[in-house]
Design a protein around this motif. Structure first.
Motif: not given
Length: 128
Positions: A17-32
């Motif tokens: 869960m922690r890794m998925a939260i970090d990766i999804s946050g990074l993905q959001l930052q890279l797309r925005s």
């Protein structure tokens, strides 16, 4: 050190869960664009498959008792499930691709697991 297989599965689930939260946050930052990095955008629940029914029951239910020693991790997992960030479900051992790398399996099950990981067709063999 985990004291039970339930606790070990809970540790693995919380780490995933922690890794998925970090990766999804990074993905959001890279797309925005940079101005939008702090903005919260709703996302679909991330599927989390757990192959230990005791750990799944502890995470999904408000069970108390012998679970006090891993209560903080349990509260973390329950919070993120409650806010619909994760969708937990049971994954039987026959469908668990990771078992080939984590358990001692017979030759046929090991071959099936390796073929699933490599995305190769599974061939039924009668010589085993």
């Amino acid at each position: 050190v985990c004291l039970s297989s339930c606790e070990a599965e809970l540790d693995a689930a919380v780490m995933a869960m922690r890794m998925a939260i970090d990766i999804s946050g990074l993905q959001l930052q890279l797309r925005s664009p940079p101005a939008m990095w702090a903005a919260h955008t709703p996302m679909r629940p991330i599927p989390l498959f757990i192959d230990n029914q005791a750990a799944l029951a502890v995470i999904q239910n408000d069970a108390r008792g012998r679970n006090r020693h891993f209560d903080i991790r349990l509260q973390f997992a329950r919070y993120h499930i409650d806010v619909s960030q994760f969708l937990t479900s049971y994954c039987p051992s026959d469908d668990n691709v990771a078992d080939g790398g984590t358990k001692a399996l017979n030759r046929l099950k090991q071959e099936i697991s390796a073929r699933r990981i490599l995305n190769l067709p599974i061939v039924a063999r009668l010589d085993d």
